[in-house]
Design a protein around this motif. Structure first.
Motif: not given
Length: 550
Positions: A345, A349, A353, A361, A365, A398, A401, A405
């Motif tokens: 992830g 992710w 993004s 993004t 989540f 997530m 992620g 991110t």
């Protein structure tokens, strides 16, 4: 770690660990930097796999069953040598480590930008590897306070330094793929338990005896492994020359409104509402996910118990010693499977993004996470291991992620110049979440067990509370706006290479003989060294996961 300057013919020369000696030379391949980051993050990521130790340590003295002292206070638990530790007491080790991670990242973020990643990586190796060794001795003499000090405080400093050491470095090496870069920078942290959890289980089973749980020996071996691997990663770090850009890459002129055109100074970032909104976004996302991670192994064992080994009518308390060992092995695989989705992830992710945008993004989540947390108790009541495990895996993807991110989110909002230090300060949100999440799921669990509630039902209420956390996070993310012009730095300091007359000789794209790089034999070797352990962890996780559905 000294930066003592050596005199050579009357000229001061920077020490081996200085930032100056980590600047890449002509011909360097930027794809050598991610394996160095992964070597460190795959080690410190075992913080997510520490739950593998909790049940064996909770009966370290009683062996077959916990030698409990019902009236034991937290203070007396710190020094007792005759009572087994409660899981809630052991969880504090994890909580302290995460708190110290955030605090050390905030305190040393600015220093890291000046000193460079090599020095920070070396310090991280000594603290994390040393923390495991101290923790091993603490378990051997059965002293909880020393476990908190070694694996919690000293190890936590290693977590903080190791976590932030590659972030700004990789963002600078990959300005053309900012989200992917942050995914690579910290995806190893999510995958640490993928390797460490099954390894720990193998070592515990090897070292345990009728009179020893085998935990302290396991910690000692893993501490030595982590120390060596992290030192290799630290010495592999390089930073790009000042103002370097990939050869042939031209920054896009079409940017999202959220992406700033300048830089916000480190001393001003925390004065903006954007900093605190993103702080809340990270804190709430992490609080929900970390609550699951901190208790992943006991949670699966207690909810599904005998059904994991073909005895669906046998509850956790009715399992015999051999059955509990078999269930624990499967639960270790569950921890590894969660780690697999955590690491995947982070990369997937964060890379997405770059296309979706950071704000969208995070909306994904929170929205999807609310639904899955709310449905998890229903899946458990149905006895559906497949749906329960699948929901936890998506949640953990997530969760990971979100971590990967957020550095790119910060770079978009505050600029890239101080992103490493700003990211370090933001990690205090992780410290807060490291307390909130485990407290919600751990202490409510203990209270409900004490009240006589069936172990298979003690996690229902916590799942609904965690879904509420995500609902608040969704609102905070919606409120994030571009920073106002007044916060952007007006007079940027002269770039490296400025002349006495004030003209700046900026390095152009591909300057210093460094291009975008590619994969060759020299690049493949370090990637194989980090990739093979990951593949082994993936295999063990899938192997154990298959046993859950036999």
């Amino acid at each position: 770690m000294s930066t003592t300057l050596n005199l050579e013919h009357g000229v001061e020369k920077a020490g081996f660990l200085s930032r100056e000696n980590t600047v890449a030379k002509p011909g360097f391949n930027r794809w050598l930097v991610p394996p160095a980051a992964l070597a460190i993050h795959l080690c410190i990521g075992m913080a997510y796999g520490l739950s593998v130790f909790w049940l064996p340590l909770s009966r370290a003295l009683g062996h077959d069953k916990s030698l409990a002292c019902p009236d034991m206070s937290v203070f007396s638990a710190l020094f007792t040598t005759s009572c087994d530790w409660r899981i809630s007491d052991l969880l504090v080790t994890f909580e302290v480590g995460i708190v110290v991670l955030g605090v050390s990242a905030a305190l040393f973020g600015g220093w890291l930008e000046r000193a460079g990643p090599r020095k920070a990586g070396l310090a991280a190796a000594i603290c994390w590897g040393g923390g495991f060794l101290i923790g091993a001795y603490a378990v051997h003499i059965h002293q909880l306070w020393l476990l908190w000090l070694g694996l919690g405080i000293i190890g936590g400093i290693g977590l903080g330094l190791g976590y932030i050491s590659p972030v700004s470095t990789l963002i600078k090496w990959f300005p053309d793929r900012r989200g992917m870069a942050t995914g690579m920078a910290i995806m190893g942290f999510g995958g640490g338990a993928l390797i460490g959890s099954p390894l720990a289980n193998i070592l515990i089973n090897h070292f345990k005896s009728p009179t020893d749980a085998g935990v302290w020996q396991t910690m000692a071996v893993m501490g030595g492994i982590y120390l060596v691997a992290m030192l290799c990663g630290a010495f592999g770090y390089r930073v790009p020359p000042k103002d370097w850009l990939p050869a042939g890459w031209i920054p896009s002129q079409h940017k999202s409104a959220l992406v700033t055109s300048g830089n916000v100074d480190l001393k001003d970032a925390h004065k903006t509402p954007q900093f605190w909104l993103i702080w809340a976004v990270l804190c709430l996302n992490v609080s929900a996910g970390i609550g699951v991670i901190s208790m992943a192994s006991p949670m699966l064992q207690e909810i599904f118990a005998g059904s994991l080994i073909g005895h669906p009518d046998v509850g956790f308390s009715a399992l015999d010693t051999a059955q509990k060992a078999a269930v624990a092995t499967i639960a270790a695989g569950f921890v590894g499977l969660l780690s697999l989705f955590n690491i995947g992830g982070r990369f997937v992710w964060a890379s997405l993004s770059d296309k979706l945008g950071r704000k969208t993004t995070y909306f994904t989540f929170f929205g999807l996470g609310i639904v899955l947390y709310a449905l998890a108790p229903t899946f458990a009541h149905m006895g559906s291991k497949a749906l329960f495990v699948a929901s936890m895996c998506i949640i953990l993807s997530m969760y990971g992620g979100g971590f990967a991110t957020v550095p790119a989110y910060l770079a978009d909002v505050f600029g890239t110049r101080f992103v490493g230090a700003i990211h370090g300060r933001l990690l205090t949100a992780w410290s807060t979440a490291g307390i909130v999440g485990p407290v919600v799921i751990g202490y409510i669990r203990d209270a409900q067990i004490a009240a006589g509630i069936n172990r298979a039902l003690v996690y229902d209420r916590t799942m609904y509370i965690l879904a509420g956390f995500l609902a608040v996070g969704l609102v905070c993310n919606a409120l994030v706006r571009p920073v106002k012009e007044k916060w952007l730095m007006k007079d940027e300091p002269l770039a490296h290479g400025a002349t006495a007359g004030g003209a700046v000789a900026k390095a152009g794209p591909g300057a210093s003989g460094i291009g975008v790089g590619g994969f060759g034999v020299a690049t493949a070797i370090p990637w194989a060294l980090v990739g093979l352990p990951i593949l082994w962890g993936v295999w063990k996780a899938l192997e154990s996961a298959a046993k859950m559905f036999q």
